[in-house]
Scaffold this motif. Structure first.
Motif, mmCIF file in Angstrom:
data_model
loop_
_atom_site.group_PDB
_atom_site.id
_atom_site.type_symbol
_atom_site.label_atom_id
_atom_site.label_comp_id
_atom_site.label_asym_id
_atom_site.label_seq_id
_atom_site.Cartn_x
_atom_site.Cartn_y
_atom_site.Cartn_z
ATOM 1 N N ASN A 103 0.640 -1.359 -0.060
ATOM 2 C CA ASN A 103 0.238 0.027 -0.127
ATOM 3 C C ASN A 103 0.681 1.373 -0.014
ATOM 4 O OD1 ASN A 103 -2.427 -1.646 0.230
ATOM 5 N ND2 ASN A 103 -1.996 -1.797 2.261
ATOM 6 N N ALA A 104 2.132 1.231 0.036
ATOM 7 C CA ALA A 104 3.073 2.316 -0.193
ATOM 8 C C ALA A 104 2.768 3.154 -1.428
ATOM 9 C CB ALA A 104 4.635 2.011 -0.175
ATOM 10 N N GLY A 105 2.862 4.494 -1.144
ATOM 11 C CA GLY A 105 2.290 5.185 -2.527
ATOM 12 C C GLY A 105 3.349 5.081 -3.717
ATOM 13 N N GLU A 106 4.611 4.610 -3.392
ATOM 14 C CA GLU A 106 5.479 4.660 -4.547
ATOM 15 C C GLU A 106 5.325 3.156 -5.293
ATOM 16 O OE1 GLU A 106 7.517 7.184 -1.396
ATOM 17 O OE2 GLU A 106 6.171 5.639 -1.531
ATOM 18 N N VAL A 107 4.703 2.373 -4.371
ATOM 19 C CA VAL A 107 4.528 0.781 -5.006
ATOM 20 C C VAL A 107 3.266 0.835 -5.849
ATOM 21 C CG1 VAL A 107 3.729 -1.492 -4.582
ATOM 22 C CG2 VAL A 107 5.732 -0.326 -3.072
ATOM 23 N N MET A 108 2.250 1.634 -5.344
ATOM 24 C CA MET A 108 1.000 1.879 -6.046
ATOM 25 C C MET A 108 1.334 2.549 -7.298
ATOM 26 S SD MET A 108 -1.276 -0.121 -4.210
ATOM 27 C CE MET A 108 -2.728 0.424 -5.196
ATOM 28 N N SER A 109 1.933 3.536 -7.294
ATOM 29 C CA SER A 109 2.332 4.399 -8.329
ATOM 30 C C SER A 109 3.054 3.471 -9.476
ATOM 31 C CB SER A 109 3.177 5.632 -8.107
ATOM 32 O OG SER A 109 2.365 6.432 -7.157
ATOM 33 N N PHE A 110 3.931 2.881 -8.883
ATOM 34 C CA PHE A 110 4.597 2.081 -10.103
ATOM 35 C C PHE A 110 3.870 0.975 -10.835
ATOM 36 C CE2 PHE A 110 7.823 -1.229 -11.389
ATOM 37 C CZ PHE A 110 8.716 -0.149 -11.922
ATOM 38 N N LEU A 111 2.740 0.756 -10.095
ATOM 39 C CA LEU A 111 1.868 -0.183 -11.163
ATOM 40 C C LEU A 111 1.227 0.414 -12.372
ATOM 41 C CD1 LEU A 111 -0.402 -1.561 -8.423
ATOM 42 C CD2 LEU A 111 1.424 -2.627 -9.136
ATOM 43 N N ARG A 112 1.300 1.788 -12.641
ATOM 44 C CA ARG A 112 1.165 2.145 -13.863
ATOM 45 C C ARG A 112 2.288 1.766 -14.900
ATOM 46 N NH1 ARG A 112 -0.305 6.661 -10.653
ATOM 47 N NH2 ARG A 112 1.871 7.669 -11.099
ATOM 48 N N ASP A 113 3.528 1.916 -14.227
ATOM 49 C CA ASP A 113 4.635 1.181 -15.493
ATOM 50 C C ASP A 113 4.603 -0.258 -15.674
ATOM 51 O OD1 ASP A 113 5.664 3.890 -15.076
ATOM 52 O OD2 ASP A 113 6.680 3.408 -13.299
ATOM 53 N N VAL A 114 4.086 -0.891 -14.503
ATOM 54 C CA VAL A 114 3.793 -2.407 -14.897
ATOM 55 C C VAL A 114 2.922 -2.743 -15.702
ATOM 56 C CG1 VAL A 114 3.270 -4.678 -13.905
ATOM 57 C CG2 VAL A 114 4.529 -2.967 -12.355
ATOM 58 N N ALA A 115 1.557 -1.905 -15.582
ATOM 59 C CA ALA A 115 0.387 -2.048 -16.679
ATOM 60 C C ALA A 115 0.712 -1.568 -18.056
ATOM 61 C CB ALA A 115 -0.790 -1.333 -16.190
ATOM 62 N N ALA A 116 1.753 -0.643 -18.112
ATOM 63 C CA ALA A 116 2.212 -0.118 -19.313
ATOM 64 C C ALA A 116 2.623 -1.059 -20.281
ATOM 65 C CB ALA A 116 2.909 1.209 -19.504
ATOM 66 N N VAL A 117 3.630 -2.106 -19.768
ATOM 67 C CA VAL A 117 4.272 -3.107 -20.409
ATOM 68 C C VAL A 117 3.548 -4.446 -20.641
ATOM 69 C CG1 VAL A 117 6.679 -2.105 -19.885
ATOM 70 C CG2 VAL A 117 5.745 -3.736 -18.569
ATOM 71 N N HIS A 118 2.253 -4.486 -20.001
ATOM 72 C CA HIS A 118 1.465 -5.596 -20.141
ATOM 73 C C HIS A 118 0.935 -5.701 -21.375
ATOM 74 C CE1 HIS A 118 -1.674 -8.635 -19.494
ATOM 75 N NE2 HIS A 118 -0.954 -9.157 -18.591
ATOM 76 N N PRO A 119 0.701 -6.767 -22.174
ATOM 77 C CA PRO A 119 0.087 -6.690 -23.520
ATOM 78 C C PRO A 119 -1.188 -6.043 -23.630
ATOM 79 C CG PRO A 119 1.249 -8.929 -23.004
ATOM 80 C CD PRO A 119 1.235 -7.889 -21.820
ATOM 81 N N SER A 120 -1.986 -6.491 -22.546
ATOM 82 C CA SER A 120 -3.596 -5.736 -22.376
ATOM 83 C C SER A 120 -3.286 -4.502 -21.746
ATOM 84 C CB SER A 120 -4.206 -6.946 -21.924
ATOM 85 O OG SER A 120 -3.982 -6.885 -20.344
ATOM 86 N N ARG A 121 -2.270 -4.064 -21.196
ATOM 87 C CA ARG A 121 -2.344 -2.898 -20.391
ATOM 88 C C ARG A 121 -3.366 -2.875 -19.231
ATOM 89 N NH1 ARG A 121 0.755 1.024 -23.172
ATOM 90 N NH2 ARG A 121 -0.051 2.564 -21.742
ATOM 91 N N ARG A 122 -3.394 -4.184 -18.715
ATOM 92 C CA ARG A 122 -4.505 -4.409 -17.506
ATOM 93 C C ARG A 122 -3.777 -5.275 -16.639
ATOM 94 N NH1 ARG A 122 -10.013 -3.421 -18.345
ATOM 95 N NH2 ARG A 122 -10.347 -5.320 -17.181
ATOM 96 N N LEU A 123 -3.862 -5.061 -15.213
ATOM 97 C CA LEU A 123 -3.381 -5.934 -14.237
ATOM 98 C C LEU A 123 -4.755 -6.458 -13.507
ATOM 99 C CD1 LEU A 123 -0.411 -3.824 -12.956
ATOM 100 C CD2 LEU A 123 -0.333 -5.823 -14.591
ATOM 101 N N GLU A 124 -5.230 -7.778 -13.635
ATOM 102 C CA GLU A 124 -6.404 -8.281 -13.074
ATOM 103 C C GLU A 124 -6.240 -9.158 -12.166
ATOM 104 O OE1 GLU A 124 -9.280 -7.573 -16.731
ATOM 105 O OE2 GLU A 124 -8.066 -9.581 -16.854
ATOM 106 N N GLY A 125 -4.867 -9.427 -11.341
ATOM 107 C CA GLY A 125 -4.678 -10.604 -10.604
ATOM 108 C C GLY A 125 -5.191 -11.992 -10.934
ATOM 109 N N TYR A 126 -6.155 -12.591 -10.236
ATOM 110 C CA TYR A 126 -6.552 -13.988 -10.402
ATOM 111 C C TYR A 126 -7.970 -13.744 -11.426
ATOM 112 C CZ TYR A 126 -2.738 -15.674 -7.620
ATOM 113 O OH TYR A 126 -1.594 -15.982 -7.331
ATOM 114 N N GLN A 127 -8.357 -12.653 -11.667
ATOM 115 C CA GLN A 127 -9.772 -12.261 -12.135
ATOM 116 C C GLN A 127 -9.887 -13.086 -13.483
ATOM 117 O OE1 GLN A 127 -11.318 -8.586 -11.952
ATOM 118 N NE2 GLN A 127 -10.533 -8.158 -10.014
ATOM 119 N N SER A 128 -8.943 -13.288 -14.260
ATOM 120 C CA SER A 128 -8.737 -13.678 -15.435
ATOM 121 C C SER A 128 -8.404 -15.288 -15.493
ATOM 122 C CB SER A 128 -8.128 -12.962 -16.647
ATOM 123 O OG SER A 128 -8.274 -11.615 -16.730
#
Length: 398
Positions: free
Chosen positions: A221-246
């Protein structure tokens, strides 16, 4: 490895052998993935087992010596104070249960045969903690052991940036005013940035495994960690992070995206192999919090493991911290509560592909016995799923 000798000789033998093992650790964990052969990893696992035998032999010798020197104090009450930790892990001790992991154990015996005694036991770390207090009533010849862990003042703990000496006070009072026992012990307070993977219990001379508490350094929940998720999503093929929902096939691409984003951010591995000594209170490692690793753009094996675990937990995936002697790596669950795990060598963040890092992690895990979250052997592989650590009260430290 066998042998006998004085405590000093056993300490020296353990120190020299530990130095050899640490040299082999550095050769393996700081070298390229291609150099990590099954033969070399197998040799390290064998030596770790032998080092565990030496540590146990030294512990038995130290305990025998302690037993020879210990004597009871009696004023109608026989009191025996046992310090359970000589080095206090200030970063995580607020998570300890005094019943399971007391800082100090006080055994009180009513040595009188004709009177009931009302006794109060108090302990505190001078200048750093509140007072822990327990009151008991003892029948004739009755014995009780009380475990206490005085609560540290958070504002004082934040000022501890290096290991600091402190004084523990233990006071045993007869509430009828007939007897009093007061003693002090010198201890060391570890810096808040220190992750204690083990501490030595002076009463048994055995190491207590604290590696599970690395979970407190996983801070999704640290702000820097949550902010970095945008960078993670940006390199994902679908640009989405869905955990175990898919579907299950969508889990690994999210882990790959995290690894890729960290590489693109310039996170580099910095050599810092975990070391320990039989005289320094166990095994400990300075750890950068995930927000600090993202800011500094560097991480050792533990830093990178808690950083990646933080990102995966923030993505609603299920990570685990994996600890082997002298090293740590990451695991993630292939599907929700499947208990099927994949492994990733976090030291390869700056130099290897995702596939190479995963292969290195899998190879390392195979050299040790099957991981067991209930294991107490510090010389085997331990896997700590974050979902289970959270359920036992090991929460993020920030």
């Amino acid at each position: 490895m066998t042998g006998t000798g004085s405590l000093e000789e056993l300490r020296e033998r353990e120190y020299l052998y530990r130095s050899e093992v640490n040299a082999l650790r550095r050769q393996i964990y700081t070298g390229p993935v291609a150099g990590r052969s099954a033969t070399l990893l197998g040799e390290l696992a064998r030596r770790e087992e032998e080092l565990g035998g030496l540590a146990a032999q030294r512990a038995r010798a130290a305990l025998r010596l302690d037993d020879e020197l210990r004597g009871p104090a009696s004023t109608g009450l026989d009191v025996d104070v046992q310090l359970r930790m000589t080095h206090v892990p200030t970063a995580i001790c607020h998570l300890f249960d005094p019943a399971r992991q007391p800082f100090v154990s006080v055994r009180v015996v009513n040595a009188e045969g004709d009177a009931i005694r009302r006794v109060r036991v108090t302990s505190y770390i001078e200048g750093y903690s509140a007072r822990a207090v327990d009151t008991v009533e003892l029948d004739c010849a009755e014995e009780v052991t009380i475990g206490q862990f005085p609560t540290l003042f958070s504002d004082r703990v934040r000022t501890i940036t290096e290991m600091t000496a402190a004084t523990l006070n233990v006071l045993v009072e007869d509430l009828d005013g007939r007897a009093e026992f007061h003693t002090t012990r010198v201890l060391r307070l570890l810096a808040r940035t220190t992750a204690p993977l083990a501490v030595i219990d002076p009463s048994t001379q055995l190491e207590i495994d604290l590696s599970r508490y690395l979970g407190a350094f996983v801070t999704p929940n640290a702000g820097e960690v949550m902010s970095f998720l945008r960078d993670v999503a940006a390199v994902h093929p679908s640009r989405r992070l869905e955990g175990y929902q898919s579907g299950m096939e969508q889990v690994e691409p999210q882990v790959r995206a995290m690894f890729t984003a960290l590489k693109q951010a310039g996170i580099n591995y910095v050599n810092s192999v975990i070391t320990c000594s039989p005289d320094d209170g166990g095994t400990r490692q300075r750890v950068r919090l995930p927000r600090e690793s993202l800011t500094d753009r560097q991480a050792n094996c533990v830093d990178a493991t808690v950083l990646m675990a933080s990102l995966l937990e923030a993505m609603s995936l299920s990570p685990a911290i994996v600890v082997v002697p002298g090293h740590a790596l990451l695991a993630w669950e292939t599907w929700r509560r499947s208990d099927e795990w994949r492994y990733l060598e976090t030291t390869e963040i700056g130099s290897a592909t995702f596939e190479e890092a995963c292969n290195a992690g899998e190879l390392l895990v195979r050299q040790y016995r099957e991981p067991d979250e209930a294991a107490t052997d510090l010389y085997r592989l331990r896997r700590w799923p974050l979902r289970r650590l959270r359920a036992t009260g090991i929460t993020p430290m920030e």
